[in-house]
Write a protein that holds these residues in place. Structure first.
Motif, PDB file in Angstrom:
ATOM      1  N   VAL A  17      14.559   0.911   3.409  1.00  8.26           N
ATOM      2  CA  VAL A  17      15.858   1.330   2.885  1.00  8.26           C
ATOM      3  C   VAL A  17      16.765   0.109   2.768  1.00  8.26           C
ATOM      4  CG1 VAL A  17      17.851   2.825   3.302  1.00  8.26           C
ATOM      5  CG2 VAL A  17      15.560   3.597   3.919  1.00  8.26           C
ATOM      6  N   ALA A  18      17.521   0.059   1.679  1.00  6.44           N
ATOM      7  CA  ALA A  18      18.445  -1.050   1.450  1.00  6.44           C
ATOM      8  C   ALA A  18      19.496  -1.110   2.556  1.00  6.44           C
ATOM      9  CB  ALA A  18      19.112  -0.885   0.084  1.00  6.44           C
ATOM     10  N   ALA A  19      20.078  -2.271   2.715  1.00  7.10           N
ATOM     11  CA  ALA A  19      21.066  -2.486   3.778  1.00  7.10           C
ATOM     12  C   ALA A  19      22.205  -1.477   3.730  1.00  7.10           C
ATOM     13  CB  ALA A  19      21.613  -3.905   3.700  1.00  7.10           C
ATOM     14  N   GLY A  20      22.604  -1.044   2.533  1.00  2.16           N
ATOM     15  CA  GLY A  20      23.696  -0.079   2.404  1.00  2.16           C
ATOM     16  C   GLY A  20      23.251   1.358   2.616  1.00  2.16           C
ATOM     17  N   GLY A  21      21.973   1.564   2.927  1.00  7.72           N
ATOM     18  CA  GLY A  21      21.463   2.911   3.168  1.00  7.72           C
ATOM     19  C   GLY A  21      20.888   3.584   1.943  1.00  7.72           C
ATOM     20  N   GLN A  22      20.905   2.891   0.807  1.00 11.88           N
ATOM     21  CA  GLN A  22      20.363   3.488  -0.412  1.00 11.88           C
ATOM     22  C   GLN A  22      18.842   3.406  -0.409  1.00 11.88           C
ATOM     23  OE1 GLN A  22      22.287   1.342  -3.543  1.00 11.88           O
ATOM     24  NE2 GLN A  22      24.028   2.736  -3.582  1.00 11.88           N
ATOM     25  N   ALA A  23      18.227   4.562  -0.662  1.00  4.62           N
ATOM     26  CA  ALA A  23      16.770   4.611  -0.695  1.00  4.62           C
ATOM     27  C   ALA A  23      16.243   4.838  -2.105  1.00  4.62           C
ATOM     28  CB  ALA A  23      16.257   5.716   0.226  1.00  4.62           C
ATOM     29  N   LEU A  24      17.058   5.441  -2.965  1.00  4.96           N
ATOM     30  CA  LEU A  24      16.650   5.755  -4.339  1.00  4.96           C
ATOM     31  C   LEU A  24      15.370   6.584  -4.371  1.00  4.96           C
ATOM     32  CD1 LEU A  24      17.445   2.300  -5.990  1.00  4.96           C
ATOM     33  CD2 LEU A  24      18.906   4.319  -5.845  1.00  4.96           C
ATOM     34  N   TYR A  25      15.232   7.441  -3.396  1.00  3.58           N
ATOM     35  CA  TYR A  25      14.079   8.343  -3.319  1.00  3.58           C
ATOM     36  C   TYR A  25      14.521   9.709  -3.838  1.00  3.58           C
ATOM     37  CZ  TYR A  25       9.887  10.516  -1.338  1.00  3.58           C
ATOM     38  OH  TYR A  25       8.692  11.174  -1.170  1.00  3.58           O
ATOM     39  N   PRO A  26      13.748  10.324  -4.742  1.00  6.69           N
ATOM     40  CA  PRO A  26      14.184  11.607  -5.306  1.00  6.69           C
ATOM     41  C   PRO A  26      14.288  12.703  -4.249  1.00  6.69           C
ATOM     42  CG  PRO A  26      11.934  11.116  -5.971  1.00  6.69           C
ATOM     43  CD  PRO A  26      12.447   9.902  -5.252  1.00  6.69           C
ATOM     44  N   LEU A  27      15.258  13.584  -4.421  1.00  7.10           N
ATOM     45  CA  LEU A  27      15.422  14.684  -3.469  1.00  7.10           C
ATOM     46  C   LEU A  27      14.229  15.636  -3.502  1.00  7.10           C
ATOM     47  CD1 LEU A  27      19.205  15.510  -3.916  1.00  7.10           C
ATOM     48  CD2 LEU A  27      18.102  14.251  -2.058  1.00  7.10           C
ATOM     49  N   ARG A  28      13.603  15.785  -4.642  1.00  9.99           N
ATOM     50  CA  ARG A  28      12.410  16.621  -4.786  1.00  9.99           C
ATOM     51  C   ARG A  28      11.352  15.841  -5.556  1.00  9.99           C
ATOM     52  NH1 ARG A  28      12.330  22.008  -3.729  1.00  9.99           N
ATOM     53  NH2 ARG A  28      14.266  22.854  -2.960  1.00  9.99           N
ATOM     54  N   PRO A  29      10.596  14.989  -4.844  1.00 16.38           N
ATOM     55  CA  PRO A  29       9.586  14.182  -5.540  1.00 16.38           C
ATOM     56  C   PRO A  29       8.441  15.056  -6.057  1.00 16.38           C
ATOM     57  CG  PRO A  29       9.360  13.937  -3.180  1.00 16.38           C
ATOM     58  CD  PRO A  29      10.600  14.750  -3.410  1.00 16.38           C
ATOM     59  N   ASP A  30       7.895  14.690  -7.206  1.00 17.51           N
ATOM     60  CA  ASP A  30       6.767  15.457  -7.747  1.00 17.51           C
ATOM     61  C   ASP A  30       5.445  14.694  -7.572  1.00 17.51           C
ATOM     62  OD1 ASP A  30       6.794  13.463  -9.672  1.00 17.51           O
ATOM     63  OD2 ASP A  30       7.372  14.797 -11.310  1.00 17.51           O
ATOM     64  N   PHE A  31       5.498  13.485  -7.016  1.00 20.64           N
ATOM     65  CA  PHE A  31       4.312  12.667  -6.753  1.00 20.64           C
ATOM     66  C   PHE A  31       3.454  12.489  -8.001  1.00 20.64           C
ATOM     67  CE2 PHE A  31       5.422  14.629  -2.662  1.00 20.64           C
ATOM     68  CZ  PHE A  31       5.760  13.488  -1.970  1.00 20.64           C
ATOM     69  N   GLY A  32       4.125  12.410  -9.154  1.00 20.62           N
ATOM     70  CA  GLY A  32       3.430  12.112 -10.392  1.00 20.62           C
ATOM     71  C   GLY A  32       2.751  13.291 -11.058  1.00 20.62           C
ATOM     72  N   SER A  33       2.988  14.491 -10.575  1.00 21.78           N
ATOM     73  CA  SER A  33       2.307  15.640 -11.193  1.00 21.78           C
ATOM     74  C   SER A  33       3.053  16.191 -12.377  1.00 21.78           C
ATOM     75  CB  SER A  33       2.092  16.749 -10.180  1.00 21.78           C
ATOM     76  OG  SER A  33       3.309  17.150  -9.593  1.00 21.78           O
TER      77      SER A  33
END
Length: 95
Positions: free
Chosen positions: A79-95
């Motif tokens: 995770v970035a120093a400011g706490g940003q992860a840029l990870y989707p709230l509902r990942p679809d894992f490429g499906s």
């Protein structure tokens, strides 16, 4: 242990999954494929190696089915120093 080790190295765990049931089926399918392509497998390696591989696949499929072995996938992210992860709230894992 894996999740704790990842966290100790600064990773945030975003997803964890046990593939036990999937790998029981996968190992069984690989064993069938090995059997169907036995001559090619022996030509690629040798008969002893092909037999050991077949035994491994058979034993592993049984172990996964009986919950004697498991296979886990853990997805972690720095995770970035400011706490940003840029990870989707509902990942679809490429499906």
């Amino acid at each position: 242990m894996i999740i704790n080790a990842m966290a100790d190295q600064g990773f945030e765990v975003r997803h964890a999954e046990d593939f036990r049931e999937h790998y029981a089926r996968t190992c069984r399918a690989w064993a069938k494929n090995l059997s169907a392509n036995w001559d090619a497998a022996v030509a690629e390696s040798d008969a002893a190696t092909a037999r050991v591989w077949g035994l491994y696949l058979a034993g592993s499929s049984i172990g996964f089915e009986r919950n004697e072995i498991q296979l886990h996938q853990v997805l972690g992210q720095k995770v970035a120093a400011g706490g940003q992860a840029l990870y989707p709230l509902r990942p679809d894992f490429g499906s």
